[in-house]
Design an enzyme around this catalytic site. Structure first.
Site, mmCIF file in Angstrom:
data_model
loop_
_atom_site.group_PDB
_atom_site.id
_atom_site.type_symbol
_atom_site.label_atom_id
_atom_site.label_comp_id
_atom_site.label_asym_id
_atom_site.label_seq_id
_atom_site.Cartn_x
_atom_site.Cartn_y
_atom_site.Cartn_z
ATOM 1 N N GLU A 62 0.843 -1.201 0.000
ATOM 2 C CA GLU A 62 0.000 0.000 0.000
ATOM 3 C C GLU A 62 0.880 1.255 0.000
ATOM 4 O O GLU A 62 0.613 2.220 -0.728
ATOM 5 C CB GLU A 62 -0.911 -0.015 1.223
ATOM 6 C CG GLU A 62 -1.767 1.226 1.371
ATOM 7 C CD GLU A 62 -2.412 1.305 2.744
ATOM 8 O OE1 GLU A 62 -2.741 2.432 3.162
ATOM 9 O OE2 GLU A 62 -2.563 0.253 3.409
ATOM 10 N N ASP A 66 0.925 3.800 -3.168
ATOM 11 C CA ASP A 66 0.538 5.197 -2.959
ATOM 12 C C ASP A 66 1.506 6.131 -3.682
ATOM 13 O O ASP A 66 1.097 7.080 -4.368
ATOM 14 C CB ASP A 66 0.512 5.504 -1.464
ATOM 15 C CG ASP A 66 0.174 6.960 -1.173
ATOM 16 O OD1 ASP A 66 -0.913 7.406 -1.563
ATOM 17 O OD2 ASP A 66 1.016 7.653 -0.573
ATOM 18 N N ASN A 131 -7.311 1.074 0.182
ATOM 19 C CA ASN A 131 -5.948 0.649 0.520
ATOM 20 C C ASN A 131 -5.511 -0.540 -0.337
ATOM 21 O O ASN A 131 -4.360 -0.631 -0.767
ATOM 22 C CB ASN A 131 -5.860 0.284 2.000
ATOM 23 C CG ASN A 131 -6.083 1.482 2.905
ATOM 24 O OD1 ASN A 131 -5.985 2.622 2.464
ATOM 25 N ND2 ASN A 131 -6.397 1.229 4.165
ATOM 26 N N GLU A 134 -4.440 0.617 -3.794
ATOM 27 C CA GLU A 134 -3.056 1.112 -3.794
ATOM 28 C C GLU A 134 -2.066 -0.047 -3.733
ATOM 29 O O GLU A 134 -1.036 -0.040 -4.431
ATOM 30 C CB GLU A 134 -2.826 2.049 -2.607
ATOM 31 C CG GLU A 134 -3.511 3.400 -2.747
ATOM 32 C CD GLU A 134 -3.227 4.310 -1.577
ATOM 33 O OE1 GLU A 134 -3.202 5.533 -1.762
ATOM 34 O OE2 GLU A 134 -3.035 3.781 -0.453
#
Length: 337
Positions: A62, A66, A131, A134
Site C-alpha cells: 500500500e 501510494d 488501501n 493502492e
C-alpha cells in the site's frame, strides 16, 4: 478462451485459476508473480505470518502503491491538461487519488470482492478497499514495472471508469454544506485567515481555519482563498461526523453562549414620555401683566398685535437737483411751524 490460456500457465495450485482469471479482468494481463497480488489483497486482520514470523499483509505494498499512484496520476494530469496552473493540477490529482475515489474504484473494478480479511474488520473499515487498490498498484509495479502501472491506469481506470474532465471540473461545495449545517443548528461559524504566503515559485498560497463556536474545526491550504476555505470546510465536516467529542463540545459551547445571551437585564427602561416639544401657554394673570407694561418696554411686537405697514410712497429712485431739495426742505419747515 481465457480458461484455455490459463490452462497453459503452470499454476502452483489449480485453485488459483479463479484468481488469475479475476486479476486478468481487472488489470488487463496475467501476473508473472502471483504472490505479489495475493499479498496486495490480504488485509492485516487476517494475521498471517511467514516462515520467519513476520506479518504478511498489504501495508507495505500500500505504501509503495501510494507513491507510484501519485507519480502516474500526476503524469497523466500534467499531459492531459496542457497549460493549466500547478494549483489546478494538484487539485485534480488529489480528487483522483483520495481515499473516497479509490474506494469507489475498488468497488467498480471488483477488487473489493477479492480482499481477504476478518469479516468483522471488513465491515467497519471504510478505507480497506481503497488501501487494497493502492497495494494492487504496488504489486503491478513489482511484477511488471512502471509502464504496466501506467497502462492499467490509462486503459482500465481512466478510459473505462473515471472521466478525468468531469473529475477535474466537478466542484463539491463543502463550504456551502458546512454553512448550511451551522445555520440549521444555530451554531456560530467563521473563517479565519491564518497564513498568506507565496510558494517557492511565487504563487500565492493561503491557509484558512474554519472556526465553529470559536473552536478549530478544520484547517485548509490552497492556491486561492476559495480552495483553502473549501479544504478547511471539508476537514471540519469530517471532524463533526467522525469525532463525537468535538460535536459535543460545539453544542456545549453553543448552550453556554445562548444562556449568557438570554440572561435577563435587571434594570427596566422608563416608559414615561417626555413631551418637551410643546410651548407652555401663558395664564390670564401673565396676560394682564403684559398688557399693563409700558409700550416702550415691549421691544418686539407680539404676533397677535397688528403692525403698521411701511409707507413706501415717498421713496423714489429719481435724482433731484440741489435747488429742488432745498425748496422741499423749506416748505416742510414752514408747514410744521
Amino acid at each position: 478462451m481465457v480458461n484455455n490460456i490459463i490452462d497453459k500457465i503452470r499454476l502452483p495450485f489449480r485453485k488459483e485459476k479463479e484468481l488469475y482469471s479475476s486479476l486478468y479482468d481487472i488489470i488487463g494481463f496475467y501476473p508473472h508473480n502471483i504472490q505479489y497480488y495475493k499479498q496486495a489483497l490480504m488485509h492485516k486482520s487476517v494475521r498471517k505470518r511467514n516462515e520467519k514470523g513476520r506479518p504478511v499483509n498489504n501495508e507495505r505494498l500500500e505504501f509503495l502503491g501510494d507513491a507510484i499512484l501519485d507519480a502516474i496520476v500526476g503524469d497523466i494530469v500534467y499531459k492531459h491538461f496542457d497549460g493549466k496552473r500547478e494549483g489546478f493540477l494538484t487539485n485534480t490529482r488529489s480528487k483522483i487519488v483520495q481515499r473516497e475515489t479509490l474506494n469507489r474504484l475498488a468497488q467498480e473494478t471488483g477488487i473489493s470482492q477479492l480482499i481477504k480479511s476478518n469479516n468483522h474488520t471488513s465491515s467497519h473499515n471504510s478505507y480497506m478497499a481503497g488501501n487494497a487498490f493502492e497495494a494492487l498498484v504496488g504489486a503491478i509495479y513489482l511484477d511488471r514495472g512502471y509502464e504496466a502501472c501506467m497502462r492499467f491506469m490509462q486503459k482500465r481506470i481512466l478510459a473505462q471508469v473515471i472521466n478525468i474532465d468531469k473529475v477535474a471540473y466537478k466542484e463539491v461545495n463543502f463550504k456551502s454544506k458546512l454553512i448550511e449545517w451551522c445555520q440549521k443548528n444555530r451554531v456560530q461559524f467563521e473563517y479565519q485567515l491564518e497564513v498568506e504566503e507565496k510558494d517557492e515559485k511565487g504563487n500565492p498560497k493561503f491557509t484558512y481555519i474554519a472556526l465553529i463556536e470559536g473552536m478549530e474545526g478544520g484547517r485548509g491550504t490552497g492556491y486561492s482563498k476559495k480552495e483553502s476555505q473549501q479544504n478547511a470546510s471539508k476537514q471540519a465536516l469530517q471532524k463533526l461526523k467522525k469525532e463525537p467529542l468535538f460535536l459535543d463540545a460545539v453544542f456545549a459551547s453553543k448552550t453556554e453562549r445562548t444562556k449568557m445571551e438570554e440572561e435577563p437585564v435587571m434594570v427596566v427602561p422608563d416608559t414615561e414620555e417626555k413631551i418637551d416639544f410643546i410651548v407652555k401657554a401663558e395664564t390670564s394673570a401673565e396676560t394682564n401683566e403684559a398688557a399693563q407694561a409700558p409700550a416702550e418696554s415691549q421691544a418686539v411686537p407680539s404676533s397677535d398685535v397688528a403692525v403698521e405697514e411701511f409707507d413706501l410712497s415717498d421713496v423714489s429712485v429719481s435724482r433731484k437737483s440741489r435747488e429742488e431739495i432745498i425748496a422741499e426742505a423749506e416748505a416742510a419747515a414752514f408747514a410744521q411751524g
